[in-house]
Design a protein around this motif. Structure first.
Motif, PDB file in Angstrom:
ATOM      1  N   ASP A 126       0.805  -1.228   0.000  1.00 39.16           N
ATOM      2  CA  ASP A 126       0.000   0.000   0.000  1.00 39.16           C
ATOM      3  C   ASP A 126       0.836   1.275   0.000  1.00 39.16           C
ATOM      4  N   THR A 127       2.126   1.135  -0.226  1.00 41.40           N
ATOM      5  CA  THR A 127       2.978   2.323  -0.240  1.00 41.40           C
ATOM      6  C   THR A 127       3.202   2.815  -1.672  1.00 41.40           C
ATOM      7  N   ASN A 128       3.851   3.963  -1.773  1.00 39.01           N
ATOM      8  CA  ASN A 128       4.141   4.518  -3.102  1.00 39.01           C
ATOM      9  C   ASN A 128       5.270   3.790  -3.825  1.00 39.01           C
ATOM     10  N   PHE A 129       5.849   2.791  -3.172  1.00 38.40           N
ATOM     11  CA  PHE A 129       6.857   1.980  -3.863  1.00 38.40           C
ATOM     12  C   PHE A 129       6.216   1.049  -4.895  1.00 38.40           C
ATOM     13  N   VAL A 130       4.894   0.869  -4.786  1.00 40.33           N
ATOM     14  CA  VAL A 130       4.162  -0.015  -5.706  1.00 40.33           C
ATOM     15  C   VAL A 130       3.244   0.860  -6.561  1.00 40.33           C
TER      16      VAL A 130
END
Lengths: 202, 514
Positions: free
Chosen positions: A15-19
Motif C-alpha cells: 500500500d505504499t508509493n513503492f508499488v
C-alpha cells in the motif's frame, strides 16, 4: 523448510508509493482470487488436483499459502491459452481431465486406494512415476505422462511463484519498483529489499 | 490522430506494428503517403496498464495457441511472439547488437546455410540512423566488427550483478567482454516529434513491458513519429484475408474488428506480422506462394542459458538484464561447426526462473522450494548462435481452429547437427566462465530462442518469397518486412536488423515510387 527472509515484507510495501497503482491492483486481485470457488472442475477432480498441486509445490494441504488449482480452474473456465502446446498432446481442458483420471487410475493400480487417501510419500512416488513415464495405467498409454507432468508442473510453478506471499518467502520485492532501483551491482541492496535472516551459502 | 475511411483507397496498409511495421510506417507517413496500420492487439498506455508482474504481463504475448512439433518443439507465447501496438518490441529485452558483415554470406564462407541478397553495408546507414534515433546506450568504440561511422549516442547502462559476474569469470580465462548495446536510455533523451524519454530506472522488467518509456520499444518511438506525420494506427484489427484483382494485385485487406469483418481499400500492402503470423496469413489465402517457400525454413537461435548460484547477493531482477556481451565466439578457432555465437549476461525474474527449473530441470517439491530460496544469489549467462535453415523445419496449417476462428499453425522444429555442436561448445565455455566466476550448482537450460524465417528473401522467385527489396515475386503490390524474410538467422538478437530492413524497404519503395 528453513525461512531465509522475514515475513510481512510484501504486505508492508503493497500500500505504499513503492508499488504503482496498477501493480497494487493486480496483486490484490490475485490475493482475492485465492478465495474463489472452482467452476471448471467438478468437486472430486478439483480436490484431487488441489492435492497434486500441494505435492508439486511442497505445501501442507491443511495450511496452504495458496491453492494453485483455483487459478488453473479459472484459466480453463476462461479458455485462455499460453500460446502453444505440444503437437502430440490434447487441448488443455482435455489434458487436465484425462491427467486427473490418470493419476487416480495409477493410485488405484499401485496402492488400491484413491490418490487423496494415500500418504504423502505414496503420492510423491506416484507423481515421480508419472514424471518418469513409468506410471501404471491405460490412460498413460494414450497420453505421454512425462509431457503431462511437464505441462502441469510448469503451470503450477508459474502460478505459485506469482503469488505475492510466495515471492516474499524468497526475498523478492521486485513489485515495489515504482522508484526504480539504485544499488544494482553485486551485494547491492536497496533499502526496501529484505536481508537474509538465516544465511546458508549455496 | 488522422483517420481514413475503409472505402478510401489508402497508399499503404501495414499489417503488424512491431519492429518490422512501425519504422516503415513512420517513413511512409513522413513522405506524405496515406498510411494505415492494422494491429491485432491493443494500444496500451504503459504507465497505466503495465504492472510490475510477470503473470499479468502475459498480455504482451501472442497467446493464441500454436502447435509445436518436431524433436525440439518451440514453446511459443512467452518472450518470442508479441501482440499489441509495438509487437514483440513490447517484450524484447532491448539487446541491440549489430550483425557482422560475414553473417550475410554464410554459404559462401562455409558451404552451408544461405547468403543474403543484400550485404551488411546495405543496412549500415540504417544501423547508424536507428542507434541515434532510438537512443541506444553502448560502448564507443565497439570492440568487435568493422569500424563504425557513428558512436552510440549514450554511454552504456550500469552493470548489474550477472554482468559483473560474467566480467569476472571471462577476465580469468582471457575472454574479452564489453558493456552491451541496449535500446534503453542511460540518460534522458530527446527525439524530435516524440519528445523526452527518461533514463532507465533499473526496474529490470524489460521482458514484461517497460512502464517508464526508457526502453525503445516502437510504441514509444516510431509509432508516435508515424502518428505525428499522419499515419492511422488501428488497434484490435486482425487481418484475415486479401481481395485481389485480375492482375493479382491486392485491392483490399479484410480484417476483423469487434467480431465483424471490414475491408480497407489500398494500393499497397506491407505484411509485417512476424515469422508465424505472416506465413499463416499467406497460406490461409494461398497468396504469394508460387515458390512453395511460404512457411519453409523456420529457424530459432541456439539459445542455451546457464544459471549458477553465487555467494554474493546478485538480485538478478535489477538492472538491464543483458548488461555485458562477448563476441569472441563469433568464429571460434576450435569450432567443429559453421558460423558462431555471442554470449550475454542475463538477469531474470522469479517466475521465469522457477518455470525453467520446472520445465527444463524437472525440479519440484521441496527441491524446487529450496532452490528458489537462493533466487537472490542467482546469475545467468546465455548464448545466441546461428541456426541453419532446414527444409524439415517448417510451418503448416492444422485442422484445429484457434480463438480467432482460423486454423492453428503447426510448426516443426528439430535442431540440426550444426546447432547441436555449437550448443555443446557454448555450454562448455559458459560453464567455465561461471565456474571461474564462483558459481555453484550450475544448471544448463537448453532452448531455441527468437523465431526467424518462413518467407525468405532471395534473388529468384523459384527459391524465395520476396526479393531483396522485400517485394513479393508473385503479388506486385505486396511487400513483407519482418523476421520472416531473413534467409539466415545471423548470430545476433534480431530486433535491430528487422528495424534496419524496415527503413531500407521503405526507402526503396519510396525511391521507386518517385
Amino acid at each position: 523448510m528453513q525461512q531465509r527472509y522475514a515475513s510481512g515484507t510484501v504486505g508492508a510495501l503493497i500500500d505504499t508509493n513503492f508499488v504503482t497503482p496498477v501493480t497494487r491492483q493486480v496483486l490484490k486481485e490475485r490475493m482475492a482470487m485465492a478465495e474463489a470457488k472452482p467452476c471448471f472442475f467438478d468437486s472430486p477432480a478439483f480436490d484431487l488436483l488441489s492435492i497434486v498441486c500441494d505435492r508439486l509445490m511442497a505445501q501442507d494441504s491443511e495450511n496452504r499459502i495458496v491453492n494453485v488449482a483455483l487459478f488453473i480452474d479459472e484459466r480453463l473456465k476462461n479458455k485462455t491459452s499460453d500460446g502453444w502446446r505440444y503437437n502430440t498432446m490434447p487441448p488443455d481442458e482435455k489434458m487436465y481431465l484425462k491427467g486427473i483420471n490418470g493419476i487416480e487410475e495409477t493410485a488405484n493400480l499401485s496402492f488400491k486406494k484413491p490418490f487423496s487417501q494415500l500418504t504423502i510419500s505414496q503420492q510423491t512416488e506416484i507423481l515421480g512415476a508419472i514424471q518418469k513415464g513409468t506410471a501404471e495405467g491405460a490412460i498413460w498409454k494414450e497420453m505421454e505422462s512425462p509431457l503431462f507432468f511437464e505441462e502441469l508442473l510448469t503451470e503450477v510453478t508459474e502460478i505459485f511463484f506469482s503469488y505475492p506471499l510466495v515471492q516474499e518467502e524468497i526475498g523478492f520485492v521486485g513489485m515495489a519498483d515504482a522508484n526504480g532501483w539504485v544499488n544494482i551491482g553485486l551485494n547491492g541492496r536497496d533499502g526496501i529489499e529484505p536481508e537474509v535472516i538465516i544465511s546458508n551459502t549455496p | 490522430m488522422r483517420s481514413y475511411q475503409n472505402n478510401e483507397i489508402v497508399d499503404v496498409i501495414v499489417i503488424g506494428t512491431g519492429a518490422g511495421g512501425a519504422p516503415l510506417l513512420a517513413r511512409f507517413a513522413k513522405a506524405g503517403l496515406k498510411a494505415v496500420a492494422l494491429e491485432a492487439g491493443k494500444h496500451w498506455d504503459p504507465k497505466a496498464d503495465f504492472a510490475t508482474d510477470e503473470k499479468e504481463q502475459n498480455k504482451l504475448f501472442w497467446n493464441f495457441e500454436r502447435l509445436s512439433a518436431g524433436k525440439d518443439p518451440i514453446p511459443f507465447g512467452k518472450n518470442n511472439s508479441g501482440i499489441g501496438v509495438g509487437g514483440s518490441t513490447l517484450h524484447y529485452t532491448a539487446y541491440t547488437p549489430r550483425p557482422h558483415p560475414e553473417d550475410f554470406h554464410l554459404y559462401s564462407d562455409f558451404g552451408v546455410g544461405e547468403d543474403w541478397p543484400i550485404t551488411y553495408f546495405d543496412l549500415e546507414p540504417y544501423f547508424d540512423e536507428l542507434e541515434q534515433f532510438l537512443g541506444i546506450s553502448g560502448p564507443s568504440p565497439y570492440p568487435w566488427g568493422p569500424p563504425r561511422k557513428t558512436s552510440y549516442p549514450l554511454p552504456p547502462l550500469a552493470l548489474n550483478g550477472p554482468a559483473q559476474l560474467m566480467q569476472r569469470g571471462c577476465k580469468k580465462i582471457g575472454i574479452n567482454t564489453s558493456p552491451a548495446a541496449n535500446a534503453a536510455l542511460s540518460a534522458a533523451y530527446y527525439q524530435e516529434h516524440v519528445g523526452w524519454r527518461q533514463a532507465c530506472t533499473n526496474r529490470g522488467f524489460c521482458q514484461a513491458g517497460c512502464s517508464t518509456g526508457a526502453k525503445a520499444s516502437v510504441d514509444v518511438t516510431f509509432i508516435p513519429l508515424a502518428v505525428h506525420y499522419g499515419a492511422e494506427i488501428r488497434p484490435e484489427c486482425f487481418a484475415i484475408n486479401f481481395e485481389r484483382n485480375g492482375t493479382g494485385s491486392i485491392t483490399a485487406v479484410v480484417y476483423k474488428k469487434n467480431g465483424k469483418e471490414e475491408r480497407q481499400l489500398c494500393h499497397n500492402v506491407f505484411l509485417c506480422a512476424g515469422t508465424v503470423e505472416t506465413p499463416r496469413l499467406l497460406l490461409l489465402n494461398n497468396t504469394a506462394n508460387s515458390s512453395g517457400q511460404v512457411g519453409k525454413n523456420f529457424m530459432a537461435h541456439v539459445g542455451l542459458q546457464v544459471w549458477g548460484e553465487f555467494e554474493e547477493e546478485v538480485r538478478p531482477n535489477k538492472g538491464i538484464p543483458g548488461g555485458l556481451i562477448s563476441e569472441d565466439m563469433r568464429r571460434p578457432k576450435d569450432a567443429d561447426f559453421a558460423s558462431g555465437y555471442l554470449i550475454q549476461s542475463i538477469g531474470v525474474m522469479p517466475v521465469t526462473y522457477a518455470a525453467q527449473l520446472a520445465r527444463s530441470g524437472g525440479i519440484w517439491g521441496e527441491a524446487l522450494r529450496t532452490k528458489m530460496q537462493a533466487f537472490n544469489q542467482v546469475g545467468g549467462i546465455n548464448m545466441h548462435g546461428e541456426c541453419l535453415p532446414d527444409v524439415n523445419n517448417y510451418l503448416e496449417l492444422s485442422d484445429e481452429l484457434d480463438e480467432t476462428g482460423l486454423p492453428k499453425p503447426r510448426i516443426y522444429f528439430t535442431a540440426g547437427e550444426n546447432q547441436k555442436r555449437m550448443s555443446i561448445h557454448g555450454e562448455a565455455v559458459m560453464r567455465r566462465i561461471w565456474t571461474e566466476a564462483g558459481a555453484k550448482n550450475i544448471l544448463s537450460h537448453h532452448r531455441n530462442a527468437h523465431t526467424i524465417g518462413t518467407c525468405r528473401m532471395g534473388n529468384s522467385g523459384d527459391k524465395a518469397v520476396v526479393n531483396a527489396a522485400g517485394r513479393s515475386f508473385e503479388v506486385p503490390n505486396l511487400y513483407i518486412c519482418d523476421n520472416s524474410v531473413f534467409p539466415s538467422t545471423l548470430a545476433v538478437n534480431p530486433a535491430l536488423t528487422i528495424m534496419a530492413l524496415s527503413l531500407r524497404t521503405a526507402d526503396l519503395f519510396l525511391s521507386q515510387k518517385n
